[in-house]
Design an enzyme around this catalytic site. Structure first.
Site, short mmCIF file in Angstrom:
data_model
loop_
_atom_site.label_atom_id
_atom_site.label_comp_id
_atom_site.label_asym_id
_atom_site.label_seq_id
_atom_site.Cartn_x
_atom_site.Cartn_y
_atom_site.Cartn_z
N ARG A 188 46.08 4.62 -94.76
CA ARG A 188 45.16 4.54 -95.90
C ARG A 188 45.67 5.42 -97.03
NH1 ARG A 188 39.14 5.81 -94.33
NH2 ARG A 188 39.96 6.98 -92.61
N ARG A 196 38.43 8.60 -101.39
CA ARG A 196 37.60 9.54 -102.16
C ARG A 196 38.36 10.71 -102.76
NH1 ARG A 196 33.54 10.20 -97.35
NH2 ARG A 196 35.33 9.21 -96.38
N ARG A 231 33.89 3.14 -106.62
CA ARG A 231 33.05 3.11 -105.41
C ARG A 231 31.57 3.20 -105.79
NH1 ARG A 231 30.26 2.84 -101.93
NH2 ARG A 231 30.13 3.74 -99.84
N ASP A 287 38.96 -3.30 -94.84
CA ASP A 287 38.73 -2.41 -93.70
C ASP A 287 38.91 -3.20 -92.42
OD1 ASP A 287 37.66 0.51 -93.21
OD2 ASP A 287 36.82 -0.77 -91.65
N TYR A 320 34.64 -0.08 -81.83
CA TYR A 320 33.53 -0.01 -82.80
C TYR A 320 32.48 -1.09 -82.52
CZ TYR A 320 36.40 3.27 -85.42
OH TYR A 320 37.13 4.37 -85.77
#
Ligand code: CP3
Length: 322
Positions: free
Chosen positions: A2, A6, A15, A52, A128
């Site tokens: 990535r 942020r 965002r 993602d 997940y």
């Protein structure tokens, strides 16, 4: 790894205007913008699509959301009878928004920069899907896999199918390299590693190679340690993403297996900056000189990373890494 996020003020700005994190992933103009931000600022050689790994379960019909400070939250799929909630039929409609992002980015990216598409490996995505959130030990998925290997295998199969069509669509839209993120590959013992990491990844690589023989594929079996060699041999990946804990000696050995290696700078030494960053960067460059190597982090960049440390790192690699 990535590279958006942020730590960049321009990312935080977009965002804020996007609504939810998934809205950002599904709005091609905004997702393309945040994909390009790190390239504009730092002139990296490659851009990685902004999306993602959890877009896949979301497209399969599982409800996925991202909570500030908590990470992803999903309605857990806990057993074989829950699998009826997932359906491949609707995936392409959702994936097409990501494909739109890919073609926009390819159009706006400098010619010499490469565009990397990606997906999560079935095992990591399953952790997940089953746990409903990130966890330190992936206990829910590991337990299901032991108690009901056939049922868990169906979930892996479904994620494998969805990942193949997702990656295929990204290549058709303009992705030139693919990366498969298996961030939790390190939590499995040998036999399970074979079943849930190597086997589905091999299937994805084989299928993508059949459709797009010239598109290089990078695998990132984070924490695979001594299983990394077997992973390379069995899956047929062209590149190996090396995590922070892999030794430079082992990275050198992996390069001798015929793959290009990348990694393993600790994202936290990039936070620290200064002398520790320079020392480690030089160690990596020295160890990998003359070998097929792409300078990269060992895991994704973290929000507290000072932008000036990234600038310093890029300058150092550009002057000393040739
Ligand atoms: O440059 C890029 O950012 C590329 C796009 C990308 C994202 N996620 C966007 C994102 C990629 C390649 C990923 C992969 C991903 N997502 C993985 C595998 C790689 C890894 O880092 O282990 C995993 C496990 C996920 C799932 C995920 N997404 C988690 C656990 C989180 C929360 C962590 C956090 O920092 O909040 C995310 C959110 C996420 N995905 C962010 C980004 C940029 C951070 C959210 C934000 O900054 O708004």
């Amino acid at each position: 790894m990535r590279q958006a996020g942020r730590y960049l003020p321009e990312y935080r700005e977009v965002r804020k205007s996007a609504g939810s994190f998934l809205d950002l992933c599904y709005t091609p103009a905004l997702a393309a913008e945040v994909t390009l931000q790190p390239i504009r600022r730092f002139g990296f050689d490659a851009a990685i699509l902004f999306s993602d790994i959890l877009v896949v379960p979301d497209a399969l019909g599982q409800s996925v959301r991202f909570e500030e400070g908590e990470g992803p939250i999903l309605e857990p799929i806990r057993c074989a009878s829950d699998l009826a909630k997932l359906d491949l039929a609707g995936t392409e409609k959702i994936f097409s928004r990501v494909y739109d992002t890919v073609s926009r980015v390819r159009q706006d990216l400098p010619k010499q920069a490469v565009l990397i598409g990606f997906c999560g490996a079935p095992w990591t995505v399953a952790t997940y899907v089953v746990g409903g959130r990130g966890s330190a030990d992936q206990a829910d998925a590991r337990t299901w896999a032991y108690l009901d290997a056939a049922g868990f295998g169906e979930l892996i199969e479904l994620l494998t199918e969805a990942s193949i069509s997702y990656l295929d669509g990204q290549v058709r839209a303009g992705a030139e390299v693919l990366q498969i993120f298996d961030s939790w590959a390190g939590s499995l013992p040998d036999s399970e590693f074979e079943k849930w990491v190597i086997s589905p990844t091999t299937r994805i690589v084989t299928e993508l190679k059949a459709r797009h023989p010239h598109v290089p594929i990078i695998g990132f079996p984070r924490g695979a340690a001594s299983n990394a060699g077997r992973y390379i041999e069995a899956t047929g990946v062209d590149g190996l993403g090396c995590d922070t804990a892999m030794s430079l000696v082992q990275m050198g050995e992996m390069a001798e297996h015929g793959v290009v290696v990348q990694g393993n700078l600790d994202p936290l030494v990039l936070v620290a900056g200064g002398e520790p960053l320079e020392r480690r960067t030089r160690q990596i460059l020295t160890a990998m000189r003359g070998k097929p190597f792409i300078f990269n982090l060992g895991h994704g960049i973290v929000p507290q990373t000072p932008v000036e440390n990234v600038e310093r790192l890029v300058a150092l690699v550009r002057t000393e890494g040739t």
